[in-house]
Design an enzyme around this catalytic site. Structure first.
Site, short mmCIF file in Angstrom:
data_model
loop_
_atom_site.label_atom_id
_atom_site.label_comp_id
_atom_site.label_asym_id
_atom_site.label_seq_id
_atom_site.Cartn_x
_atom_site.Cartn_y
_atom_site.Cartn_z
N PHE A 5 0.88 -1.15 -0.01
CA PHE A 5 -0.04 0.17 0.06
C PHE A 5 0.93 1.28 0.00
CE2 PHE A 5 -2.88 3.21 1.91
CZ PHE A 5 -4.10 2.90 1.47
N ASP B 39 1.25 -5.30 8.43
CA ASP B 39 0.09 -4.57 8.20
C ASP B 39 -1.25 -5.22 7.99
OD1 ASP B 39 -1.86 -2.82 7.14
OD2 ASP B 39 -0.47 -1.55 5.87
N TYR C 192 -11.60 0.82 10.41
CA TYR C 192 -12.57 1.36 9.94
C TYR C 192 -13.21 0.47 8.56
CZ TYR C 192 -8.56 3.42 7.33
OH TYR C 192 -7.56 3.91 6.64
N LYS C 193 -12.58 -0.62 8.39
CA LYS C 193 -13.01 -1.67 7.47
C LYS C 193 -13.72 -2.81 8.02
CE LYS C 193 -8.51 -0.91 4.95
NZ LYS C 193 -8.78 0.02 4.05
N ARG D 144 -12.51 -3.39 -7.41
CA ARG D 144 -12.43 -4.30 -5.85
C ARG D 144 -13.89 -4.52 -5.45
NH1 ARG D 144 -8.48 -2.05 -1.46
NH2 ARG D 144 -10.34 -0.46 -1.43
#
Ligand SMILES: Cc1ncc(COP(=O)(O)O)c(C=O)c1O
Length: 395
Positions: free
Chosen positions: A123, A200, A225-226, A370
């Protein structure tokens, strides 16, 4: 093929969907891997916090309960999601800020070694921070360049490791392809070279079974938050294995990481506990939202969540295959996380048109769509309806 309604009827987690606020007009929300839905319990907890604790207790709230929240909720998250014993996990800051702290701390526990290893598929924030920390510490970045879908394997990583390896930073699930890396064998490989690893866990926390203590992971970060459903900008978590705690010095030494928060001492001394990872005043409302998300996951059980995730992604792949769309996510369930990614030359336009038709995926440059499948909130019927819209547009 079973109908999506049959699959929902036999899904043991089906009831959890009602525990979330779903009062939008969407056909399908397939972006819980960017921002998870709002749990009803969080809505109630935050309303009570605002009314009774913030409104009613004011500054007294800190000593009555808020001061310890980063650690107590960290412990809850560690136990339910990470396989981490108490005292090693805190809720704080963003993933990016925690990565900055942990990269410095990790480099510090391997003095005399001067390379940080990272893959080019990682990322952006991870790559940028590795470059920045390497620059600041006079270290060298050693790049690994894997294929996007196969991603980082032991064979790919091994040639990059050696006597100079201090730290390796890897993402458990690739944010584009959804590939799930083998945390156990990669961690062992880094250790065999004498380095330490930072994982991560942004795309795996809450949706993949994780055993940080048992696999002797050194450091980890992840967002909430996912799949933890704690809301936009909710604070992240950071994990430091107990054996590294005494030597793990992070660079944003503030009053919250000091040995005695309220001593207001002239000189700084790090807390001997995991509090040393904190810096400034923590976001109380955000941490309470993390707590509610963690409790929902603990109630459902990560094992059950993972089983549904595998079933949802398998179902999505079956539908996409039938339509002849190109998939860049591994077909072997053990090798993927909880999103499925389609490659299409018109991906940007398709993603925009999907949103116009009430289906929210996300688009990743240059040609990827996605489809995030969140086991606590995504039903098989919702996945089928969303994919039908994509397939119709792509024809
Ligand atoms: C794998 C990964 N790492 C890091 C981040 C950055 O997190 P933050 O913006 O909360 O610092 C994200 C954000 O989506 C991510 O997906």
């Amino acid at each position: 093929m079973a109908t999506p309604h049959d699959l929902d009827a036999t899904d043991p987690l089906n009831g959890f969907r009602d525990r979330f606020v779903i009062d939008d007009d969407l056909v399908a929300y397939l972006d819980g891997n960017s921002l998870g839905r709002l749990p009803k319990a969080t809505q109630e907890r935050l309303a009570a916090f605002v009314r009774e604790e913030w409104g009613g207790r004011l500054i007294r709230g800190w000593t009555e309960s808020w001061v310890d929240l980063p650690v107590t909720v960290g412990d809850e998250l560690g136990a339910a999601l990470l396989g981490a014993a108490a005292g090693q996990t805190v809720i704080a800051d963003s993933t990016s800020v925690n990565l900055y702290k942990l990269l410095h701390a990790a480099a510090g526990v391997r003095p005399g070694r001067d390379e940080i290893v990272i893959d080019a598929t990682n990322f952006p924030t991870d790559r940028y921070l590795v470059e920045s920390v390497a620059r600041a510490r006079g270290m060298t970045v050693r790049w690994v360049t894997p294929d996007l879908v196969d991603n980082v394997t032991v064979e790919v990583l091994r040639p990059a490791l050696g006597e100079r390896t201090a730290v390796v930073l890897l993402s458990h699930v690739d944010y584009r392809s959804g590939t799930l890396l083998d945390l156990a064998s990669l961690t062992a490989e880094v250790h065999a070279a004498g380095g330490v690893v930072i994982w991560d866990l942004c795309h795996s926390a809450g949706v993949v079974e994780i055993e940080l203590d048992a696999l002797e992971v050194d450091f980890a970060v992840g967002c909430t938050y996912k799949y933890v459903n704690a809301g936009p900008g909710a604070p992240a978590f950071a994990y430091v294995a107990e054996r590294h705690l005494a030597a793990a010095e992070q660079p944003i030494a503030g009053w919250w990481s000091a040995a005695d928060l309220f001593a207001m001492s002239d000189t700084y001394e790090s807390s001997p506990t995991i509090r040393r990872l904190l810096s400034g005043t923590p976001p109380v409302a955000g941490i309470l939202a993390v707590q509610q998300g963690v409790r929902l996951i603990a109630e459902a059980g990560v094992e059950q969540i993972r089983a549904k995730s595998e079933a949802l992604t398998a179902y999505a792949i079956e539908l996409l295959d039938e339509a002849g769309l190109e998939i860049v996510t591994p077909r072997e369930p053990a090798l993927r996380g909880s999103h499925v990614t389609v490659r299409h030359p018109d991906a940007r336009r398709l993603a925009e048109e999907m949103v116009e038709r009430g289906v929210v995926p996300d688009f990743r440059e240059p040609d990827l769509i996605r489809l995030g499948l969140s086991p606590l909130t995504t039903s098989f019927a919702e996945a089928a309806a969303g994919i039908a819209v994509l397939v119709g547009l792509a024809e």
